[in-house]
Design a protein around this motif. Sequence first.
Motif, mmCIF file in Angstrom:
data_model
loop_
_atom_site.group_PDB
_atom_site.id
_atom_site.type_symbol
_atom_site.label_atom_id
_atom_site.label_comp_id
_atom_site.label_asym_id
_atom_site.label_seq_id
_atom_site.Cartn_x
_atom_site.Cartn_y
_atom_site.Cartn_z
ATOM 1 N N GLN A 282 24.412 -22.540 -10.643
ATOM 2 C CA GLN A 282 24.032 -21.512 -9.591
ATOM 3 C C GLN A 282 24.201 -21.155 -8.316
ATOM 4 O OE1 GLN A 282 20.596 -20.829 -10.313
ATOM 5 N NE2 GLN A 282 20.200 -19.335 -9.002
ATOM 6 N N VAL A 283 25.101 -21.654 -7.752
ATOM 7 C CA VAL A 283 25.972 -21.145 -6.601
ATOM 8 C C VAL A 283 26.822 -20.566 -6.484
ATOM 9 C CG1 VAL A 283 27.329 -22.634 -4.921
ATOM 10 C CG2 VAL A 283 25.750 -23.602 -5.478
ATOM 11 N N GLU A 284 27.718 -20.293 -7.615
ATOM 12 C CA GLU A 284 28.155 -18.910 -8.117
ATOM 13 C C GLU A 284 27.348 -18.013 -7.781
ATOM 14 O OE1 GLU A 284 30.484 -19.511 -11.523
ATOM 15 O OE2 GLU A 284 31.995 -17.801 -10.897
ATOM 16 N N LEU A 285 26.410 -17.479 -8.461
ATOM 17 C CA LEU A 285 25.356 -16.639 -8.648
ATOM 18 C C LEU A 285 25.042 -16.177 -7.558
ATOM 19 C CD1 LEU A 285 23.692 -17.630 -11.552
ATOM 20 C CD2 LEU A 285 24.959 -15.797 -11.618
ATOM 21 N N GLY A 286 24.554 -17.294 -6.848
ATOM 22 C CA GLY A 286 24.208 -17.078 -5.658
ATOM 23 C C GLY A 286 25.062 -16.120 -4.463
ATOM 24 N N VAL A 287 26.562 -17.105 -4.751
ATOM 25 C CA VAL A 287 27.406 -17.011 -3.638
ATOM 26 C C VAL A 287 27.842 -14.987 -4.102
ATOM 27 C CG1 VAL A 287 29.646 -16.840 -3.232
ATOM 28 C CG2 VAL A 287 28.117 -18.907 -2.827
ATOM 29 N N ALA A 288 27.870 -14.825 -5.523
ATOM 30 C CA ALA A 288 28.201 -13.544 -6.823
ATOM 31 C C ALA A 288 27.105 -12.856 -5.107
ATOM 32 C CB ALA A 288 28.284 -13.393 -7.359
ATOM 33 N N TRP A 289 26.391 -12.880 -5.577
ATOM 34 C CA TRP A 289 24.572 -11.798 -5.007
ATOM 35 C C TRP A 289 25.283 -11.580 -4.010
ATOM 36 C CZ3 TRP A 289 21.403 -12.442 -1.125
ATOM 37 C CH2 TRP A 289 20.620 -11.390 -1.227
ATOM 38 N N LEU A 290 25.730 -12.694 -3.240
ATOM 39 C CA LEU A 290 25.925 -12.480 -1.520
ATOM 40 C C LEU A 290 27.094 -11.651 -1.474
ATOM 41 C CD1 LEU A 290 25.167 -13.316 1.487
ATOM 42 C CD2 LEU A 290 26.779 -15.180 1.265
ATOM 43 N N THR A 291 28.631 -11.477 -1.899
ATOM 44 C CA THR A 291 29.499 -10.948 -1.529
ATOM 45 C C THR A 291 28.829 -9.969 -1.879
ATOM 46 O OG1 THR A 291 30.233 -12.077 -3.754
ATOM 47 C CG2 THR A 291 30.732 -13.377 -1.479
ATOM 48 N N ASN A 292 28.372 -9.572 -3.048
ATOM 49 C CA ASN A 292 28.037 -8.282 -4.011
ATOM 50 C C ASN A 292 27.154 -7.021 -2.975
ATOM 51 O OD1 ASN A 292 28.195 -5.749 -5.549
ATOM 52 N ND2 ASN A 292 25.713 -6.530 -5.572
ATOM 53 N N GLU A 293 26.504 -7.394 -1.964
ATOM 54 C CA GLU A 293 25.314 -7.273 -0.911
ATOM 55 C C GLU A 293 25.992 -6.749 1.058
ATOM 56 O OE1 GLU A 293 22.163 -6.000 -0.790
ATOM 57 O OE2 GLU A 293 22.737 -6.656 -2.936
ATOM 58 N N LEU A 294 26.837 -8.455 0.609
ATOM 59 C CA LEU A 294 28.225 -7.782 1.663
ATOM 60 C C LEU A 294 28.856 -6.592 2.022
ATOM 61 C CD1 LEU A 294 29.316 -12.341 2.924
ATOM 62 C CD2 LEU A 294 27.849 -9.984 4.117
ATOM 63 N N SER A 295 29.858 -6.693 0.232
ATOM 64 C CA SER A 295 30.409 -5.234 0.032
ATOM 65 C C SER A 295 29.715 -3.691 0.299
ATOM 66 C CB SER A 295 30.898 -5.699 -1.357
ATOM 67 O OG SER A 295 29.938 -4.899 -2.014
ATOM 68 N N GLN A 296 28.726 -3.636 0.195
ATOM 69 C CA GLN A 296 27.653 -2.593 0.758
ATOM 70 C C GLN A 296 27.333 -2.307 2.083
ATOM 71 O OE1 GLN A 296 26.053 -1.049 -2.458
ATOM 72 N NE2 GLN A 296 27.165 -2.796 -3.708
ATOM 73 N N GLY A 297 28.195 -3.613 2.682
ATOM 74 C CA GLY A 297 27.307 -3.225 4.330
ATOM 75 C C GLY A 297 26.136 -2.865 5.107
ATOM 76 N N GLU A 298 25.649 -2.806 3.973
ATOM 77 C CA GLU A 298 24.343 -2.807 4.852
ATOM 78 C C GLU A 298 23.610 -3.901 5.410
ATOM 79 O OE1 GLU A 298 23.377 -0.024 4.083
ATOM 80 O OE2 GLU A 298 24.640 0.437 2.507
ATOM 81 N N GLY A 299 23.514 -5.036 5.240
ATOM 82 C CA GLY A 299 22.625 -6.185 5.836
ATOM 83 C C GLY A 299 23.628 -6.999 6.567
ATOM 84 N N GLY A 300 23.014 -7.848 7.445
ATOM 85 C CA GLY A 300 23.680 -8.943 7.887
ATOM 86 C C GLY A 300 23.769 -10.022 7.975
ATOM 87 N N PHE A 301 24.579 -10.427 7.575
ATOM 88 C CA PHE A 301 25.473 -11.976 6.545
ATOM 89 C C PHE A 301 24.742 -13.423 6.610
ATOM 90 C CE2 PHE A 301 26.859 -15.938 5.992
ATOM 91 C CZ PHE A 301 28.138 -15.966 4.745
ATOM 92 N N PHE A 302 24.166 -13.167 7.958
ATOM 93 C CA PHE A 302 23.336 -14.363 7.801
ATOM 94 C C PHE A 302 21.798 -13.957 7.737
ATOM 95 C CE2 PHE A 302 19.680 -17.239 10.093
ATOM 96 C CZ PHE A 302 20.157 -18.303 9.426
ATOM 97 N N GLU A 303 21.054 -12.844 7.305
ATOM 98 C CA GLU A 303 20.124 -12.693 6.469
ATOM 99 C C GLU A 303 19.993 -12.814 5.153
ATOM 100 O OE1 GLU A 303 21.362 -10.395 9.158
ATOM 101 O OE2 GLU A 303 20.419 -11.540 10.378
ATOM 102 N N LEU A 304 20.921 -11.880 4.731
ATOM 103 C CA LEU A 304 21.557 -11.541 3.544
ATOM 104 C C LEU A 304 22.115 -13.339 3.058
ATOM 105 C CD1 LEU A 304 23.820 -9.057 3.099
ATOM 106 C CD2 LEU A 304 21.941 -9.029 2.739
ATOM 107 N N TRP A 305 22.057 -14.377 3.811
ATOM 108 C CA TRP A 305 22.387 -15.598 3.439
ATOM 109 C C TRP A 305 21.602 -16.367 3.342
ATOM 110 C CZ3 TRP A 305 26.768 -18.809 2.762
ATOM 111 C CH2 TRP A 305 26.891 -20.453 3.133
ATOM 112 N N GLN A 306 19.937 -16.410 3.542
ATOM 113 C CA GLN A 306 18.991 -16.719 3.829
ATOM 114 C C GLN A 306 18.132 -16.389 2.442
ATOM 115 O OE1 GLN A 306 17.348 -15.855 8.129
ATOM 116 N NE2 GLN A 306 16.779 -18.187 7.722
ATOM 117 N N GLN A 307 18.280 -15.218 1.917
ATOM 118 C CA GLN A 307 18.056 -14.657 0.888
ATOM 119 C C GLN A 307 18.385 -14.961 -0.518
ATOM 120 O OE1 GLN A 307 16.999 -10.273 0.322
ATOM 121 N NE2 GLN A 307 17.613 -9.600 2.209
#
Lengths: 168, 302
Positions: A67-92
């Motif tokens: 599950q951690v890998e799935l979450g991190v994959a989602w997070l890094t994908n969102e980060l690569s879009q450069g849309e949200g802040g790291f901490f907000e995405l991390w909390q999501q």
Amino acid sequence: MIVKAIALALILLSTLGFSARAVRPFQMRVRTLEQWQQLVLHLVPLIEWRLTPLPQALMEGARGRGQVELGVAWLTNELSQGEGGFFELWQQMLANDPHLWADDRAVLAELGRGLGVSGVNFQHDHLMATHHELERLCADARTQWAKDGRMLGALVGAAGVMVVILML
Amino acid sequence: MHAWQYLPNPWRQALLDLARDKRCSDLEEVRFRVDRPVYLYHSGWSVPLLIDGVALSTSAVELDRIVGVLIDHSLYARVNELRQGFVTLPGGHRVGIVGRAVSHHGQVETIGRISGINLRVARAVVGPGEVLTEHLTSLTGRGSWLLASPPRAGKTTILRDMVRFLGNQGWRVVVVDERSEIAGYGGAGVPGFDLGLHTDVLDAWPKSEGIEVAVRTLGPDIIAVDELGDASDFDAIAAARYAGVRVLATVHATNPDDLSMTWHKSLGMFDALVYLTAHPNPGTVSRIDCRKERLAVGEMRG
């Protein structure tokens, strides 16, 4: 008679299923916390020695960790879009993980707040502090699994057996 | 990749849209300041960046987000650069960061309360370096040359073009690229800019150590370095000159007085001092002092 036997078998099976389901949140919490603990330990050399950029370090550290890998994959994908802040995405990401409990999310949110925002020395201290916190949470989670989880499972099992006895 | 691609939205899209406007296609800088509109700077003018027709100001939280995206959320990997107040993006684009330094044992560990960001676009210009190299060769032969100018007058761009030209001429050139601006590293050890066929890049090496390593291990004909800053840089260049290596370097200075006031004793290492100015265009040569002439003037004064 045959119908009754089938009904009894079904009740026993569902009892087993419900019992396992009652235990599962406790079990999954322990497993997820262990995976987080391993990820945090893995991040230490990646950040401290190799200075791997955080998204890559997280992906590398989370590889093969369910599950951690799935979450991190989602997070890094969102980060690569450069849309949200790291901490907000991390909390999501933490909010989307169904196996974490409120206490776990609080500790992991603190991990996210400090990740990548300082020099190497502070990153090391931050990761080790989180590792100790996760160790404590893991110990608590295992105790809860052993006590409450198994008791809940046994209760559900007992309820099923009672129904079977009544039917007989 | 263009410098704007590294920014998060909405600024990225707004700047990419602007790039289609010919007037804005060769912007020099974009500056973000807390609670102020974002400004675009050209050599001769500046205008606020309009997003949907409005000059939006940037909050402190947004500045944090922009810096996070620019450094890939990995300050630990860029802290050595940040100690000098900037980071370099792939492609050689320089990001200056204005904020409060948080130090530990006298070393900057992080930058907090970010109040401004200055994104300077790096560009490859082909041609002027070749013209200048040929002119300097006719004046001094195969000598060592120092380019001097105030900031934003095109030193690095001209140096890069000279390196490309000399590298393609068959000279073994080693670029000691402390700030990754000359080569504009493109990731995985690949230079972002074309620096010629015979050029090697020591990326992110401190100048003095890099020059020493280049002389000892890479057997260069020419060493190129950007923005000499202190005595140790000049000492390293002196060592390279003693080893018979030509040096191309740049330094911040507006005129000969500025330069000789600070580095008087070291200027003799260079066969030509080239002064650049930003007017009418960055990279304009305002004056060339050759060593022969300087020596002659010195003898006359003597």
